[in-house]
Design an enzyme around this catalytic site. Sequence first.
Site, PDB file in Angstrom:
ATOM      1  N   LYS A  44      -5.783  12.578 -10.938  1.00  0.00           N
ATOM      2  CA  LYS A  44      -4.723  13.075  -9.972  1.00  0.00           C
ATOM      3  C   LYS A  44      -3.330  12.316 -10.018  1.00  0.00           C
ATOM      4  O   LYS A  44      -2.950  12.406 -11.427  1.00  0.00           O
ATOM      5  CB  LYS A  44      -4.202  11.961  -8.664  1.00  0.00           C
ATOM      6  CG  LYS A  44      -4.761  10.469  -9.176  1.00  0.00           C
ATOM      7  CD  LYS A  44      -4.711   9.606  -7.636  1.00  0.00           C
ATOM      8  CE  LYS A  44      -4.753   8.052  -8.420  1.00  0.00           C
ATOM      9  NZ  LYS A  44      -5.513   7.538  -6.952  1.00  0.00           N
ATOM     10  N   HIS A  99       3.348  10.276   0.435  1.00  0.00           N
ATOM     11  CA  HIS A  99       3.252   8.996   1.836  1.00  0.00           C
ATOM     12  C   HIS A  99       3.681   9.168   3.034  1.00  0.00           C
ATOM     13  O   HIS A  99       4.306   8.858   4.028  1.00  0.00           O
ATOM     14  CB  HIS A  99       3.095   7.592   2.086  1.00  0.00           C
ATOM     15  CG  HIS A  99       2.361   6.884  -0.105  1.00  0.00           C
ATOM     16  ND1 HIS A  99       2.436   7.383  -1.347  1.00  0.00           N
ATOM     17  CD2 HIS A  99       1.065   6.979   0.776  1.00  0.00           C
ATOM     18  CE1 HIS A  99       1.497   6.647  -1.680  1.00  0.00           C
ATOM     19  NE2 HIS A  99       0.016   6.868  -0.816  1.00  0.00           N
ATOM     20  N   ASP A 106      -5.724  14.191  -1.339  1.00  0.00           N
ATOM     21  CA  ASP A 106      -5.364  13.030  -1.318  1.00  0.00           C
ATOM     22  C   ASP A 106      -5.294  12.661  -0.087  1.00  0.00           C
ATOM     23  O   ASP A 106      -5.423  13.383   0.566  1.00  0.00           O
ATOM     24  CB  ASP A 106      -3.780  12.801  -1.685  1.00  0.00           C
ATOM     25  CG  ASP A 106      -3.364  11.713  -2.032  1.00  0.00           C
ATOM     26  OD1 ASP A 106      -4.084  10.723  -1.606  1.00  0.00           O
ATOM     27  OD2 ASP A 106      -1.504  11.690  -2.307  1.00  0.00           O
TER      28      ASP A 106
END
Length: 642
Positions: A221, A234, A318
Amino acid sequence: MRPVFPLILSAVLFLSCFFGARQTEASASKRAIDANQIVNRMSLDEKLGQMLMPDFRNWQKEGESSPQALTKMNDEVASLVKKYQFGGIILFAENVKTTKQTVQLTDDYQKASPKIPLMLSIDQEGGIVTRLGEGTNFPGNMALGAARSRINAYQTGSIIGKELSALGINTDFSPVVDINNNPDNPVIGVRSFSSNRELTSRLGLYTMKGLQRQDIASALKHFPGHGDTDVDSHYGLPLVSHGQERLREVELYPFQKAIDAGADMVMTAHVQFPAFDDTTYKSKLDGSDILVPATLSKKVMTGLLRQEMGFNGVIVTDALNMKAIADHFGQEEAVVMAVKAGVDIALMPASVTSLKEEQKFARVIQALKEAVKNGDIPEQQINNSVERIISLKIKRGMYPARNSDSTKEKIAKAKKIVGSKQHLKAEKKLAEKAVTVLKNEQHTLPFKPKKGSRILIVAPYEEQTASIEQTIHDLIKRKKIKPVSLSKMNFASQVFKTEHEKQVKEADYIITGSYVVKNDPVVNDGVIDDTISDSSKWATVFPRAVMKAALQHNKPFVLMSLRNPYDAANFEEAKALIAVYGFKGYANGRYLQPNIPAGVMAIFGQAKPKGTLPVDIPSVTKPGNTLYPLGYGLNIKTGRPL
């Protein structure tokens, strides 16, 4: 001269383990049942269920007033797992608090999925991103980068994998192979191995192989790279503006190396890459035109990752509840777009915390079914995705399940493995090796306190000063240093005052920890401004005030960089400066990370730091200049470069 035979023997054993993983996988596939046959017997609903991996981090049972951490299986969650036949579940810290409890929970999850075992996944990267309540945390990827050892990387992956396997967790969203070439990156930082593509590739590959050695499915990732961003996905939607040539030479390089070496999975990045896809989309947030992020881009997922780079494994998004996606795209729409792009597994496709919210899952499934029905997603594409998922489950020993032990037997075995003395010893050794000495003028280090000396411990948070304090107590107990008097100062959101200077003046030695996520001190006329009254600048202003007071009163002072090492540039006046690459402290009777204790051991001459910088540290007073270059580190005794 060092004996040659032990070195040769250790290298042979290491390489045999490294390549032995391939042999294990090959023999497993020969005796495995055919994934294609399994897929052909599945209904569309069953196939779509395999492509979803929700979380049940918290759950509110009927009659309860609010969601609580799900540490024990209940009939409500089990019924949803059975009904939707999910391909997997992601676990968080709330779910894995103790070894016994975790084994029981994972066993119950698998019992709720009798047809096809679940991929039980977790983010156990090591370092600052760890979930296990009683596991071996390791110092993290940037510490591995400072230690520069393939064997250490392989060992880290293997031990993490062994502990996960013992707990019934079969998938790790690790390693991070993002190249942290942007010092302002707020989310990757020490989660990255390095700003150097070769070092990142090498250590990422060996960490991956260590995990695979334990039959853990490993996910690289965040593709195509989250290292050169200054926004955390986020909370926002980052953009990487580099051209294709640069991206292929740098960001994609570690992914390609690991793919060529047999990567199981790749996790996507919610990041915009206009060089690969400049398609725009109307944001649900404000109606503006935004570039489609990589997670939802067919040009990136299928064109680049599948076709150009030749990846044939499982692609997982994700978390789809992150604001980079959730703010701009509808819940069901985002899942459909991801699958259309070529993704195999939608991670956290809907947030469901009670049976009242169950319809969120149903709506996601229905949206996917409609996309298949109207031809937006060919059913053959669904079949191919599910075949990849089933093939990976077979390859890594999830399906059919190999472990026939009772839950009681699994718990007994796990207790011997998870957080074992052997594992903690390896963790400690690596953390001490990674400590990087950046300055040691006038032989300030090691500190050699006399009996009764007063040591002042300074750090932003209580658990950090507690970690330093506890390590010193351990050294005293083991008679490595003489009994001393300790005082502490926590400075998060604090202003340096007269009473703080008094503590500095009364101390004989001062240890100060600096914790900065994004290093942005106020600089005026080429000098850091220590008079700034902006309360948001405490992370720089306060520890600099401690340093200046220590210099004024001629007190031995050492600055310990606790997170991203870029803050070392804020303390050019300090005579002693080290980087440890990890900020978690001491709480509830245990060290949460080995980095701070390793730094303290080095400060008192009880460890031999051998770390060299895995990133460049830019000057904050001379923009464009590098203060400490990648590869820099000093011998703590001689003061010479390693």
